[in-house]
Design a protein around this motif. Structure first.
Motif, PDB file in Angstrom:
ATOM      1  N   GLU A 184      33.246  -1.756  38.491  1.00  0.00           N
ATOM      2  CA  GLU A 184      34.220  -0.338  38.869  1.00  0.00           C
ATOM      3  C   GLU A 184      32.912   0.500  38.400  1.00  0.00           C
ATOM      4  OE1 GLU A 184      37.546  -0.731  36.168  1.00  0.00           O
ATOM      5  OE2 GLU A 184      38.404  -1.992  37.403  1.00  0.00           O
ATOM      6  N   SER A 185      32.179   0.709  37.429  1.00  0.00           N
ATOM      7  CA  SER A 185      31.285   1.873  37.246  1.00  0.00           C
ATOM      8  C   SER A 185      30.294   1.822  38.133  1.00  0.00           C
ATOM      9  CB  SER A 185      30.736   1.496  35.825  1.00  0.00           C
ATOM     10  OG  SER A 185      29.698   2.374  35.316  1.00  0.00           O
ATOM     11  N   GLU A 186      29.789   0.869  38.801  1.00  0.00           N
ATOM     12  CA  GLU A 186      28.785   0.761  39.939  1.00  0.00           C
ATOM     13  C   GLU A 186      29.512   1.447  40.936  1.00  0.00           C
ATOM     14  OE1 GLU A 186      25.091   0.955  41.068  1.00  0.00           O
ATOM     15  OE2 GLU A 186      25.613   0.579  38.990  1.00  0.00           O
ATOM     16  N   GLU A 187      30.648   1.082  41.349  1.00  0.00           N
ATOM     17  CA  GLU A 187      31.581   1.464  42.492  1.00  0.00           C
ATOM     18  C   GLU A 187      31.580   2.756  42.527  1.00  0.00           C
ATOM     19  OE1 GLU A 187      35.173  -0.929  42.651  1.00  0.00           O
ATOM     20  OE2 GLU A 187      34.169  -2.493  43.607  1.00  0.00           O
ATOM     21  N   ARG A 188      31.991   3.555  41.421  1.00  0.00           N
ATOM     22  CA  ARG A 188      32.088   4.996  41.069  1.00  0.00           C
ATOM     23  C   ARG A 188      30.725   5.565  41.651  1.00  0.00           C
ATOM     24  NH1 ARG A 188      35.170   3.496  36.590  1.00  0.00           N
ATOM     25  NH2 ARG A 188      33.641   4.154  35.317  1.00  0.00           N
ATOM     26  N   HIS A 189      29.773   5.042  40.830  1.00  0.00           N
ATOM     27  CA  HIS A 189      28.366   5.796  41.053  1.00  0.00           C
ATOM     28  C   HIS A 189      28.141   5.481  42.632  1.00  0.00           C
ATOM     29  CE1 HIS A 189      27.033   4.907  36.871  1.00  0.00           C
ATOM     30  NE2 HIS A 189      27.776   5.918  36.810  1.00  0.00           N
ATOM     31  N   LEU A 190      28.336   4.383  43.357  1.00  0.00           N
ATOM     32  CA  LEU A 190      28.164   4.210  44.626  1.00  0.00           C
ATOM     33  C   LEU A 190      28.953   5.205  45.467  1.00  0.00           C
ATOM     34  CD1 LEU A 190      26.526   2.842  47.109  1.00  0.00           C
ATOM     35  CD2 LEU A 190      28.514   1.346  46.707  1.00  0.00           C
ATOM     36  N   TYR A 225      27.193   8.534  45.135  1.00  0.00           N
ATOM     37  CA  TYR A 225      26.070   8.642  45.977  1.00  0.00           C
ATOM     38  C   TYR A 225      26.298   8.899  47.423  1.00  0.00           C
ATOM     39  CZ  TYR A 225      24.014   6.523  41.527  1.00  0.00           C
ATOM     40  OH  TYR A 225      23.609   6.519  40.456  1.00  0.00           O
ATOM     41  N   LYS A 226      27.229   8.176  48.050  1.00  0.00           N
ATOM     42  CA  LYS A 226      27.577   8.278  49.426  1.00  0.00           C
ATOM     43  C   LYS A 226      28.138   9.865  49.692  1.00  0.00           C
ATOM     44  CE  LYS A 226      28.590   3.535  50.461  1.00  0.00           C
ATOM     45  NZ  LYS A 226      29.597   2.496  50.877  1.00  0.00           N
ATOM     46  N   GLN A 227      29.014  10.142  48.720  1.00  0.00           N
ATOM     47  CA  GLN A 227      29.386  11.721  49.119  1.00  0.00           C
ATOM     48  C   GLN A 227      28.375  12.659  49.006  1.00  0.00           C
ATOM     49  OE1 GLN A 227      32.205  12.336  45.783  1.00  0.00           O
ATOM     50  NE2 GLN A 227      33.982  11.147  46.976  1.00  0.00           N
ATOM     51  N   GLU A 228      27.190  12.417  48.186  1.00  0.00           N
ATOM     52  CA  GLU A 228      26.178  13.405  48.148  1.00  0.00           C
ATOM     53  C   GLU A 228      25.191  12.920  49.377  1.00  0.00           C
ATOM     54  OE1 GLU A 228      23.555  16.181  46.600  1.00  0.00           O
ATOM     55  OE2 GLU A 228      25.758  15.544  46.133  1.00  0.00           O
ATOM     56  N   MET A 229      25.176  11.946  49.810  1.00  0.00           N
ATOM     57  CA  MET A 229      24.442  11.641  51.222  1.00  0.00           C
ATOM     58  C   MET A 229      25.111  12.345  52.448  1.00  0.00           C
ATOM     59  SD  MET A 229      21.924  10.351  52.659  1.00  0.00           S
ATOM     60  CE  MET A 229      20.995   9.154  51.704  1.00  0.00           C
ATOM     61  N   ASP A 230      26.427  12.189  52.397  1.00  0.00           N
ATOM     62  CA  ASP A 230      27.407  12.807  53.332  1.00  0.00           C
ATOM     63  C   ASP A 230      27.224  14.240  53.203  1.00  0.00           C
ATOM     64  OD1 ASP A 230      28.363  10.441  54.426  1.00  0.00           O
ATOM     65  OD2 ASP A 230      30.132  10.832  53.101  1.00  0.00           O
ATOM     66  N   LEU A 231      27.001  14.917  52.309  1.00  0.00           N
ATOM     67  CA  LEU A 231      26.788  16.790  52.168  1.00  0.00           C
ATOM     68  C   LEU A 231      25.231  16.610  52.512  1.00  0.00           C
ATOM     69  CD1 LEU A 231      28.450  17.145  48.636  1.00  0.00           C
ATOM     70  CD2 LEU A 231      29.305  17.624  51.037  1.00  0.00           C
ATOM     71  N   LEU A 232      24.382  15.802  52.140  1.00  0.00           N
ATOM     72  CA  LEU A 232      23.077  16.323  52.857  1.00  0.00           C
ATOM     73  C   LEU A 232      22.766  15.801  54.423  1.00  0.00           C
ATOM     74  CD1 LEU A 232      21.312  14.377  49.956  1.00  0.00           C
ATOM     75  CD2 LEU A 232      21.384  16.889  50.221  1.00  0.00           C
ATOM     76  N   LEU A 233      23.618  15.001  54.756  1.00  0.00           N
ATOM     77  CA  LEU A 233      23.516  14.651  56.270  1.00  0.00           C
ATOM     78  C   LEU A 233      24.155  16.002  56.927  1.00  0.00           C
ATOM     79  CD1 LEU A 233      24.401  11.015  56.494  1.00  0.00           C
ATOM     80  CD2 LEU A 233      22.230  12.087  56.851  1.00  0.00           C
ATOM     81  N   ALA A 252      17.941   4.619  37.477  1.00  0.00           N
ATOM     82  CA  ALA A 252      17.937   3.312  38.135  1.00  0.00           C
ATOM     83  C   ALA A 252      17.248   2.270  37.204  1.00  0.00           C
ATOM     84  CB  ALA A 252      17.548   3.122  39.379  1.00  0.00           C
ATOM     85  N   THR A 253      16.326   2.713  36.584  1.00  0.00           N
ATOM     86  CA  THR A 253      15.632   1.724  35.577  1.00  0.00           C
ATOM     87  C   THR A 253      16.559   1.209  34.583  1.00  0.00           C
ATOM     88  OG1 THR A 253      13.660   2.634  36.149  1.00  0.00           O
ATOM     89  CG2 THR A 253      13.674   1.430  34.165  1.00  0.00           C
ATOM     90  N   PHE A 254      17.096   2.464  33.872  1.00  0.00           N
ATOM     91  CA  PHE A 254      18.044   1.870  32.739  1.00  0.00           C
ATOM     92  C   PHE A 254      19.540   1.514  33.142  1.00  0.00           C
ATOM     93  CE2 PHE A 254      14.937   4.893  31.021  1.00  0.00           C
ATOM     94  CZ  PHE A 254      14.402   4.068  29.841  1.00  0.00           C
ATOM     95  N   ARG A 255      20.009   1.642  34.317  1.00  0.00           N
ATOM     96  CA  ARG A 255      21.318   1.239  34.956  1.00  0.00           C
ATOM     97  C   ARG A 255      21.563  -0.092  34.881  1.00  0.00           C
ATOM     98  NH1 ARG A 255      21.506   3.745  39.845  1.00  0.00           N
ATOM     99  NH2 ARG A 255      21.917   5.752  39.187  1.00  0.00           N
ATOM    100  N   GLN A 256      22.580  -0.573  34.475  1.00  0.00           N
ATOM    101  CA  GLN A 256      22.713  -2.062  34.280  1.00  0.00           C
ATOM    102  C   GLN A 256      22.670  -2.717  35.816  1.00  0.00           C
ATOM    103  OE1 GLN A 256      26.755  -2.941  32.571  1.00  0.00           O
ATOM    104  NE2 GLN A 256      26.229  -5.223  32.394  1.00  0.00           N
ATOM    105  N   GLN A 257      22.139  -3.868  35.770  1.00  0.00           N
ATOM    106  CA  GLN A 257      21.878  -4.560  37.000  1.00  0.00           C
ATOM    107  C   GLN A 257      23.166  -5.106  37.454  1.00  0.00           C
ATOM    108  OE1 GLN A 257      19.230  -4.777  38.649  1.00  0.00           O
ATOM    109  NE2 GLN A 257      17.974  -3.407  37.347  1.00  0.00           N
ATOM    110  N   PRO A 258      23.406  -5.247  38.771  1.00  0.00           N
ATOM    111  CA  PRO A 258      24.621  -5.727  39.284  1.00  0.00           C
ATOM    112  C   PRO A 258      24.700  -7.268  38.993  1.00  0.00           C
ATOM    113  CG  PRO A 258      22.940  -5.363  41.040  1.00  0.00           C
ATOM    114  CD  PRO A 258      22.570  -4.754  39.904  1.00  0.00           C
ATOM    115  N   PRO A 259      26.158  -7.770  38.893  1.00  0.00           N
ATOM    116  CA  PRO A 259      25.989  -9.022  38.501  1.00  0.00           C
ATOM    117  C   PRO A 259      25.726  -9.865  39.548  1.00  0.00           C
ATOM    118  CG  PRO A 259      28.291  -8.020  38.742  1.00  0.00           C
ATOM    119  CD  PRO A 259      27.350  -6.868  38.934  1.00  0.00           C
TER     120      PRO A 259
END
Length: 224
Positions: free
Chosen positions: A39-45, A48-56, A177-184
């Motif tokens: 769930e935490s990684e989904e929130r981060h994703l 990220y996608k919202q930021e990418m949409d704004l940049l695009l 990204a280095t310190f973030r928990q790896q996906p299961p």
């Protein structure tokens, strides 16, 4: 004797139930931790996608702005070229008029001199703009290509600062990204073929039982 065997069987069953229950609790705790990480990684994703949409969107706005600027430049270049052609035609017409005027004036001046009259003033003496040299000078100025203006120092400094900020953001992103928990670890459900956790006993989507591809070998019971 039969009662003792029955009691021993019940004790073995209770022991097995206890061991399996502890194993279930451990798996449940791991599942809970994995789902929280998911769930935490989904929130981060999502962020990220919202930021990418704004940049695009910002990129497309700049692209459209540049397209309009280039279209205006093309129109202006065509207009300048047409105006230069018109000026060249007018210059040639002016040159022909000068060529017609010069011998005619010389002839009139000669006739006036026979009568004791002063010659007429030249065109350049009457008005500087009527001289042929003036038109030649103007033609040289018309044909000079406009140079692109230099980038203002404020914009250059802002561009350099933006580039440094972009480099810093990339470094921060790499460290995060280095310190973030790896996906299961994931696997495909045999029923709905969706990606689920590798250790999930039941698919959370289709509720089908999931079998591990690498099942653990049962431990041998130690002889009592």
């Amino acid at each position: 004797m039969a009662d003792e065997q029955e009691i021993m069987c019940k004790l073995e069953s209770i022991k097995e139930i206890r061991n399996k229950t502890l194993q279930m609790e451990k798996i449940k705790a791991r599942l809970k931790a994995e789902f929280e990480a998911l769930e935490s990684e989904e929130r981060h994703l999502k962020e990220y996608k919202q930021e990418m949409d704004l940049l695009l969107q910002e990129k497309m706005a700049h692209v459209e702005e540049l397209r309009l600027i280039h279209a205006d430049i093309n129109v202006m270049e065509s207009t300048i070229k047409q105006s230069e052609n018109d000026l060249n035609k007018l210059l040639e017409s002016t040159r022909r008029l000068h060529d017609e005027y010069k011998p005619l004036k010389e002839h009139v001046d000669a006739l006036r001199m026979t009568l004791g009259l002063q010659r007429l003033p030249d065109l350049c003496e009457e008005e500087e703009k009527l001289s042929l040299d003036y038109f030649e000078k103007q033609k040289a100025e018309w044909q000079t290509e406009p140079q692109e203006p230099p980038i203002p120092e404020s914009l250059a400094a802002a561009a350099a600062a933006a580039q440094q900020l972009q480099v810093a953001r990339k470094q921060d992103t790499r460290q995060t990204a280095t310190f973030r928990q790896q996906p299961p670890p994931m696997k495909a459900c045999l029923s709905c073929h969706q990606q689920i956790h590798r250790n999930a006993p039941i698919c959370p989507l289709c509720k089908a039982k999931s079998r591990s591809r690498n099942p653990k070998k049962p431990k041998r019971k130690q002889d009592e």
